[in-house]
Design an enzyme around this catalytic site. Structure first.
Site, PDB file in Angstrom:
ATOM      1  N   THR A 142       1.274  48.736  67.549  1.00 54.50           N
ATOM      2  CA  THR A 142       1.389  49.778  68.572  1.00 54.50           C
ATOM      3  C   THR A 142       0.433  49.560  69.754  1.00 54.50           C
ATOM      4  O   THR A 142       0.769  49.893  70.888  1.00 54.50           O
ATOM      5  CB  THR A 142       1.161  51.163  67.947  1.00 54.50           C
ATOM      6  OG1 THR A 142       0.034  51.118  67.068  1.00 54.50           O
ATOM      7  CG2 THR A 142       2.374  51.613  67.146  1.00 54.50           C
TER       8      THR A 142
ATOM      9  N   LYS B  82      17.635  51.770  67.220  1.00 54.69           N
ATOM     10  CA  LYS B  82      17.344  53.095  66.649  1.00 54.69           C
ATOM     11  C   LYS B  82      17.276  54.207  67.687  1.00 54.69           C
ATOM     12  O   LYS B  82      17.854  55.279  67.503  1.00 54.69           O
ATOM     13  CB  LYS B  82      16.030  53.032  65.858  1.00 54.69           C
ATOM     14  CG  LYS B  82      15.628  54.373  65.283  1.00 54.69           C
ATOM     15  CD  LYS B  82      14.604  54.271  64.189  1.00 54.69           C
ATOM     16  CE  LYS B  82      13.229  53.960  64.703  1.00 54.69           C
ATOM     17  NZ  LYS B  82      12.225  54.017  63.609  1.00 54.69           N
TER      18      LYS B  82
ATOM     19  N   ARG C  12      16.054  50.441  58.736  1.00 58.04           N
ATOM     20  CA  ARG C  12      16.567  51.373  57.727  1.00 58.04           C
ATOM     21  C   ARG C  12      17.714  52.240  58.243  1.00 58.04           C
ATOM     22  O   ARG C  12      18.335  52.964  57.479  1.00 58.04           O
ATOM     23  CB  ARG C  12      15.420  52.252  57.210  1.00 58.04           C
ATOM     24  CG  ARG C  12      14.539  51.514  56.222  1.00 58.04           C
ATOM     25  CD  ARG C  12      13.448  52.412  55.690  1.00 58.04           C
ATOM     26  NE  ARG C  12      12.330  52.511  56.610  1.00 58.04           N
ATOM     27  CZ  ARG C  12      11.452  53.507  56.611  1.00 58.04           C
ATOM     28  NH1 ARG C  12      11.605  54.519  55.761  1.00 58.04           N
ATOM     29  NH2 ARG C  12      10.443  53.512  57.460  1.00 58.04           N
TER      30      ARG C  12
HETATM   31  C1  UD1 Z   1       1.769  54.958  63.301  1.00 57.84           C
HETATM   32  C2  UD1 Z   1       0.259  55.085  63.381  1.00 57.84           C
HETATM   33  C3  UD1 Z   1      -0.245  56.046  62.289  1.00 57.84           C
HETATM   34  C4  UD1 Z   1       0.478  57.377  62.390  1.00 57.84           C
HETATM   35  C5  UD1 Z   1       1.986  57.181  62.380  1.00 57.84           C
HETATM   36  C6  UD1 Z   1       2.690  58.470  62.689  1.00 57.84           C
HETATM   37  C7  UD1 Z   1      -0.393  52.874  64.133  1.00 57.84           C
HETATM   38  C8  UD1 Z   1      -0.991  51.592  63.758  1.00 57.84           C
HETATM   39  N1  UD1 Z   1      -0.319  53.772  63.169  1.00 57.84           N
HETATM   40  O1  UD1 Z   1       2.066  54.361  62.057  1.00 57.84           O
HETATM   41  O2  UD1 Z   1      -1.629  56.241  62.408  1.00 57.84           O
HETATM   42  O3  UD1 Z   1       0.104  58.226  61.312  1.00 57.84           O
HETATM   43  O4  UD1 Z   1       2.370  56.243  63.410  1.00 57.84           O
HETATM   44  O5  UD1 Z   1       4.061  58.287  62.537  1.00 57.84           O
HETATM   45  O6  UD1 Z   1      -0.038  53.083  65.273  1.00 57.84           O
HETATM   46  N2  UD1 Z   1       6.312  50.159  67.798  1.00 57.84           N
HETATM   47  C9  UD1 Z   1       6.558  49.336  68.856  1.00 57.84           C
HETATM   48  N3  UD1 Z   1       6.021  48.093  68.865  1.00 57.84           N
HETATM   49  C10 UD1 Z   1       5.243  47.648  67.851  1.00 57.84           C
HETATM   50  C11 UD1 Z   1       4.997  48.501  66.770  1.00 57.84           C
HETATM   51  C12 UD1 Z   1       5.545  49.762  66.766  1.00 57.84           C
HETATM   52  O7  UD1 Z   1       7.265  49.713  69.795  1.00 57.84           O
HETATM   53  O8  UD1 Z   1       4.779  46.508  67.936  1.00 57.84           O
HETATM   54  C13 UD1 Z   1       6.900  51.493  67.793  1.00 57.84           C
HETATM   55  C14 UD1 Z   1       7.882  51.633  66.633  1.00 57.84           C
HETATM   56  O9  UD1 Z   1       9.195  51.380  67.084  1.00 57.84           O
HETATM   57  C15 UD1 Z   1       7.719  53.071  66.225  1.00 57.84           C
HETATM   58  C16 UD1 Z   1       6.287  53.424  66.624  1.00 57.84           C
HETATM   59  O10 UD1 Z   1       5.882  52.432  67.546  1.00 57.84           O
HETATM   60  O11 UD1 Z   1       8.581  53.919  66.958  1.00 57.84           O
HETATM   61  C17 UD1 Z   1       5.354  53.500  65.458  1.00 57.84           C
HETATM   62  O12 UD1 Z   1       5.246  52.251  64.862  1.00 57.84           O
HETATM   63  P1  UD1 Z   1       5.121  52.074  63.301  1.00 57.84           P
HETATM   64  O13 UD1 Z   1       4.854  50.658  63.017  1.00 57.84           O
HETATM   65  O14 UD1 Z   1       6.243  52.732  62.627  1.00 57.84           O
HETATM   66  O15 UD1 Z   1       3.764  52.868  63.005  1.00 57.84           O
HETATM   67  P2  UD1 Z   1       3.478  53.676  61.709  1.00 57.84           P
HETATM   68  O16 UD1 Z   1       3.269  52.716  60.605  1.00 57.84           O
HETATM   69  O17 UD1 Z   1       4.484  54.724  61.519  1.00 57.84           O
END
Ligand code: UD1
Ligand code: MG
Length: 452
Positions: free
Chosen positions: A77, A20, A13
């Site tokens: 995550t 990012k 986005r």
């Molecule tokens: C996550 C949390 C959620 C919380 C929210 C707060 C999980 C499953 N959920 O959701 O409980 O309320 O953050 O903002 O963790 N990332 C990686 N590798 C991955 C996936 C994600 O590096 O495989 C990084 C992303 O770049 C991002 C962060 O982790 O910076 C969060 O990932 P995202 O998928 O956005 O989690 P949310 O859905 O926001």
């Protein structure tokens, strides 16, 4: 402890080719802010989990004592943290931060330290609109029992306003086994890190929650609008710190500091100024409106007037710069120097009380004290191939519209007449002129506009 920073996401986005976490906030990549906050805890290890954008992220932070773990596919995550495990000191707690959550204060992170070997800490906030976030589940006694993602939550759970910020701290020895126990059997088909809360509860490890002082400390950047919003938060916080330190700001919402600005006492800064890199303003400095000042030091009582651009300069005390002045790298001005409108100074030293008040270029020059450089004076420092120096002695007076063709020396106390091209060294004292004649023609008819 260890700090793991998750930064593998693409940031679709943002609509940008730049990963990012490399987008700047306050002049520094988002990730740099997170690393700085992490470092405030003096952790044993910091590991950044990266993925999208190839090696751009590790390259941007090379040589800074960080570990990098590549997450080839973003499977969630929990999977991301798993990639970091080989880089961690597994005997110590692991704090998880996010490369796109830039403004968490060190004091908040300090609260996340574990006080027991068997303990988990989760940073939570109450949100008026918790849509999209993981909700914190508690039992009737108020103890945390788990986190449910928005997409997996039922109506009753979605009504919960306490949300998971994502930031959590887990004992090192327990983390690996818990991560290995997490599956992706959920609405998003991802390995969810917050599932460690459920596993901790099952293992009777107490889960404590902590709160940040400000909600914005936990806000992430997903698009340019959120980036702009956090930029304003960051700038306003810096302005507040300056005000608290006694700096006068004409408007705390109209200053931008992209680096480190240090101010003595009784400094005042007018609206619309941008400070970049390391800027030091001594006691009593005043900066007029709409100045850009980068990597520069200004001595006590110096005034910079409106619309001046200062880059890599050092200026002494009680100097006057601008309006509309430009100081370029290695401009070194002594006390009480005056640089006026449309004067450019580069790689030059000017001695005590010397002045160039109007429309001049002073480059690659050594200028003594009490020198006056007239309007329209140019140091011709470039012959098309090489740069050469101009040396101007103390108490020299240079008239208007003079060209000094470097390399050239103008001896102490001499006077250069208006309109002179100086291409040979000028001895001390005396007057230097180019011979020219003034002609006067009588009866001269000015051209007239043709009648239509
Ligand atoms: C996550 C949390 C959620 C919380 C929210 C707060 C999980 C499953 N959920 O959701 O409980 O309320 O953050 O903002 O963790 N990332 C990686 N590798 C991955 C996936 C994600 O590096 O495989 C990084 C992303 O770049 C991002 C962060 O982790 O910076 C969060 O990932 P995202 O998928 O956005 O989690 P949310 O859905 O926001
Ligand atoms: Mg997110």
């Amino acid at each position: 402890m260890n700090v793991v920073i998750l930064a593998a996401g693409q940031g679709k986005r943002m609509r940008s080719a730049l990963p990012k976490v490399l987008h700047p906030l306050g002049g520094q990549p988002l990730l740099a802010h997170v690393i700085a906050a992490a470092r405030s805890l003096a952790p044993a290890r910091i590991c950044v989990v990266y993925g999208h954008g190839g090696d751009a992220v590790p390259q941007a932070f090379a040589g800074q004592g960080l570990a990098f773990a590549r997450q080839a596919e973003q499977l969630g995550t929990a999977h991301a943290v798993q990639q970091a495990l080989p880089h961690l000191d597994r005997a110590q707690p692991v704090l998880v931060l996010y490369g796109d959550v830039p403004l968490t204060r060190p004091s908040t992170l300090e609260r996340m330290r574990l006080t027991d070997e068997r303990q988990v800490k989760l940073l939570t906030v109450e949100l008026a609109d918790p849509t999209g976030y993981g909700r914190v589940l508690r039992n009737t006694r108020g103890a945390v029992t788990g986190v449910v993602e928005h997409k997996d939550a039922n109506e009753r759970q979605r009504a919960i306003s306490e949300v998971n910020t994502g930031i959590l701290c887990v004992p090192g020895p327990l983390l690996g086994p818990w991560l290995a126990d997490i599956d992706n059997d959920n609405a998003q088909g991802e390995y969810y890190l917050p599932d460690v809360i459920r596993l901790a509860v099952a293992d009777r490890v107490p889960v404590l929650t902590e709160r940040p002082d400000e909600i914005w400390e936990t806000l992430g950047v997903n698009d340019k609008a959120q980036l702009a919003q956090l930029e304003r938060v960051h700038q306003f916080e810096q302005a507040r710190a300056l005000l608290a330190a006694g700096v006068t700001l004409s408007d705390p919402s109209r200053i931008d500091i992209r680096g480190a600005l240090s101010c003595g006492s009784d400094v005042s800064i007018d609206v619309g100024c941008v400070f970049e890199g390391s800027v030091k303003l001594a006691d009593g400095v005043s900066v007029g409106p709409h100045c850009v000042i980068r990597d520069t030091t200004l001595g006590a009582g110096t005034r910079v007037e409106a619309f001046s651009h200062l880059d890599g300069a050092s200026v002494g005390a009680r100097a006057r710069i601008g309006p509309y002045a430009r100081l370029r790298p290695e401009a070194a001005l002594a006390d009480e120097v005056h640089i006026g409108n449309f004067v450019e100074v580069k790689a030059s030293t000017l001695g005590l009380r010397s002045k160039a008040n109007h429309l001049a270029y002073v480059g690659d020059s050594t200028v003594g004290r009490d020198v006056n450089i007239g309007a329209g004076t140019i140091t011709c420092n470039y012959d098309g191939a090489n740069k050469h120096r101009t040396e101007i002695g103390d108490e020299v007076h240079i008239g208007s519209d003079v060209q000094l063709v470097a390399p050239v020396k103008v001896g102490r106390g001499s006077t250069v007449g208006a309109g002179t091209t100086v291409w040979q060294d000028v001895p001390e004292g005396g007057l230097v002129l180019n011979p020219k004649q003034q002609q006067h023609r009588t009866g001269w008819q000015r051209p007239k506009k043709k009648a239509r």
